[in-house]
Write a protein that holds these residues in place. Sequence first.
Motif, PDB file in Angstrom:
ATOM      1  N   UNK A 173       6.008 -18.361  -3.002  1.00 40.02           N
ATOM      2  CA  UNK A 173       5.710 -17.557  -4.196  1.00 40.02           C
ATOM      3  C   UNK A 173       4.485 -16.667  -4.010  1.00 40.02           C
ATOM      4  N   UNK A 174       3.645 -16.963  -3.037  1.00 39.71           N
ATOM      5  CA  UNK A 174       2.484 -16.107  -2.781  1.00 39.71           C
ATOM      6  C   UNK A 174       2.925 -14.676  -2.487  1.00 39.71           C
ATOM      7  N   UNK A 175       4.045 -14.538  -1.806  1.00 44.92           N
ATOM      8  CA  UNK A 175       4.534 -13.204  -1.453  1.00 44.92           C
ATOM      9  C   UNK A 175       4.780 -12.349  -2.693  1.00 44.92           C
ATOM     10  N   UNK A 176       5.221 -12.988  -3.769  1.00 51.39           N
ATOM     11  CA  UNK A 176       5.583 -12.251  -4.982  1.00 51.39           C
ATOM     12  C   UNK A 176       4.396 -11.566  -5.647  1.00 51.39           C
ATOM     13  N   UNK A 177       3.202 -12.147  -5.502  1.00 51.89           N
ATOM     14  CA  UNK A 177       2.072 -11.477  -6.146  1.00 51.89           C
ATOM     15  C   UNK A 177       1.086 -10.875  -5.154  1.00 51.89           C
ATOM     16  N   UNK A 178       0.970 -11.400  -3.940  1.00 49.83           N
ATOM     17  CA  UNK A 178      -0.002 -10.818  -3.017  1.00 49.83           C
ATOM     18  C   UNK A 178       0.530  -9.553  -2.335  1.00 49.83           C
ATOM     19  N   UNK A 179       1.820  -9.473  -2.098  1.00 47.09           N
ATOM     20  CA  UNK A 179       2.366  -8.258  -1.478  1.00 47.09           C
ATOM     21  C   UNK A 179       2.092  -7.022  -2.345  1.00 47.09           C
ATOM     22  N   UNK A 180       2.382  -7.047  -3.659  1.00 42.11           N
ATOM     23  CA  UNK A 180       2.063  -5.850  -4.456  1.00 42.11           C
ATOM     24  C   UNK A 180       0.559  -5.615  -4.641  1.00 42.11           C
ATOM     25  N   UNK A 181      -0.217  -6.699  -4.763  1.00 41.95           N
ATOM     26  CA  UNK A 181      -1.674  -6.534  -4.907  1.00 41.95           C
ATOM     27  C   UNK A 181      -2.246  -5.873  -3.663  1.00 41.95           C
ATOM     28  N   UNK A 182      -1.868  -6.368  -2.492  1.00 43.55           N
ATOM     29  CA  UNK A 182      -2.386  -5.795  -1.249  1.00 43.55           C
ATOM     30  C   UNK A 182      -1.887  -4.366  -1.047  1.00 43.55           C
ATOM     31  N   UNK A 183      -0.644  -4.095  -1.470  1.00 38.10           N
ATOM     32  CA  UNK A 183      -0.120  -2.736  -1.382  1.00 38.10           C
ATOM     33  C   UNK A 183      -0.985  -1.778  -2.207  1.00 38.10           C
ATOM     34  N   UNK A 184      -1.314  -2.184  -3.421  1.00 36.12           N
ATOM     35  CA  UNK A 184      -2.149  -1.331  -4.281  1.00 36.12           C
ATOM     36  C   UNK A 184      -3.557  -1.160  -3.716  1.00 36.12           C
ATOM     37  N   UNK A 185      -4.144  -2.243  -3.209  1.00 37.36           N
ATOM     38  CA  UNK A 185      -5.487  -2.136  -2.638  1.00 37.36           C
ATOM     39  C   UNK A 185      -5.490  -1.240  -1.411  1.00 37.36           C
ATOM     40  N   UNK A 186      -4.476  -1.389  -0.565  1.00 37.72           N
ATOM     41  CA  UNK A 186      -4.395  -0.539   0.628  1.00 37.72           C
ATOM     42  C   UNK A 186      -4.158   0.925   0.232  1.00 37.72           C
ATOM     43  N   UNK A 187      -3.364   1.137  -0.791  1.00 40.85           N
ATOM     44  CA  UNK A 187      -3.113   2.493  -1.262  1.00 40.85           C
ATOM     45  C   UNK A 187      -4.397   3.124  -1.798  1.00 40.85           C
ATOM     46  N   UNK A 188      -5.205   2.344  -2.507  1.00 49.60           N
ATOM     47  CA  UNK A 188      -6.467   2.863  -3.038  1.00 49.60           C
ATOM     48  C   UNK A 188      -7.445   3.241  -1.938  1.00 49.60           C
ATOM     49  N   UNK A 189      -7.446   2.486  -0.841  1.00 46.30           N
ATOM     50  CA  UNK A 189      -8.440   2.693   0.207  1.00 46.30           C
ATOM     51  C   UNK A 189      -7.971   3.609   1.338  1.00 46.30           C
ATOM     52  N   UNK A 190      -6.709   3.934   1.400  1.00 41.70           N
ATOM     53  CA  UNK A 190      -6.172   4.773   2.470  1.00 41.70           C
ATOM     54  C   UNK A 190      -6.238   6.236   2.095  1.00 41.70           C
ATOM     55  N   UNK A 191      -6.466   7.066   3.081  1.00 40.10           N
ATOM     56  CA  UNK A 191      -6.490   8.495   2.837  1.00 40.10           C
ATOM     57  C   UNK A 191      -5.287   9.184   3.477  1.00 40.10           C
ATOM     58  N   UNK A 192      -4.748   8.616   4.528  1.00 31.80           N
ATOM     59  CA  UNK A 192      -3.601   9.197   5.218  1.00 31.80           C
ATOM     60  C   UNK A 192      -2.358   8.369   4.939  1.00 31.80           C
ATOM     61  N   UNK A 193      -1.245   9.050   4.743  1.00 33.51           N
ATOM     62  CA  UNK A 193       0.005   8.352   4.473  1.00 33.51           C
ATOM     63  C   UNK A 193       0.520   7.558   5.653  1.00 33.51           C
ATOM     64  N   UNK A 194       0.401   8.111   6.865  1.00 34.17           N
ATOM     65  CA  UNK A 194       0.938   7.440   8.051  1.00 34.17           C
ATOM     66  C   UNK A 194       0.163   6.157   8.341  1.00 34.17           C
ATOM     67  N   UNK A 195      -1.145   6.207   8.299  1.00 31.56           N
ATOM     68  CA  UNK A 195      -1.924   5.005   8.589  1.00 31.56           C
ATOM     69  C   UNK A 195      -1.747   3.961   7.483  1.00 31.56           C
ATOM     70  N   UNK A 196      -1.567   4.396   6.244  1.00 28.16           N
ATOM     71  CA  UNK A 196      -1.317   3.463   5.151  1.00 28.16           C
ATOM     72  C   UNK A 196      -0.025   2.699   5.383  1.00 28.16           C
TER      73      UNK A 196
END
Length: 186
Positions: free
Chosen positions: A101-124
């Motif tokens: 069940x960790x996957x259900x909430x950490x995958x979207x949380x980490x996706x959002x955090x990585x999206x906030x901190x990334x500047x390039x689409x490819x590296x994100x």
Amino acid sequence: DNSLEFNTRLFTHFIGILILISAFIFFKFWLQKKQALIIIFLMAINPLISFATFVTVLDSLLILFMFLSLISLNKYFNNQNLKYLFLAGLSFGIGNSIKYSLFLWLAPISLLLMFLKRKEGISFIKDYLIYIFLAILPILTIKTSIKYLPSNTFKGIILFLIWIVFYLILFILLKKYNYKLENLTK
């Protein structure tokens, strides 16, 4: 008293303390220190956290590995060292191995955090795929090696050592690939 129940309760309380410490380290990255302390205080008096660390050992370990993964992601955001992305993914994977069940909430949380901190689409996209891939690998490791430990210890240990070598080779390859990709995008 040195009973099994006492030792188990002591262990779960220790995990609870580690959860509070790791949560503080994570929130301190995103918020001011005072705000992070208020969140930790509220977590400490929350009956759900107290119950989880007192009764359900797996849930408290799950929360601990979630925060360890998020802390490693924060370190990766700070210095772009692939080692921290690798550790974040493995922490996520160990948490997934404990309870899916960790996957259900950490995958979207980490996706959002990585999206906030990334500047390039490819590296994100590259970073997120590495993170998710590493989150799935420990499940395979347990299913193909550690599960044999009770019945065939030698086989379980050998297979687990093979997995460790695989993780080391994977880290080296990712580091080389990441270096080449960074040079291509410059």
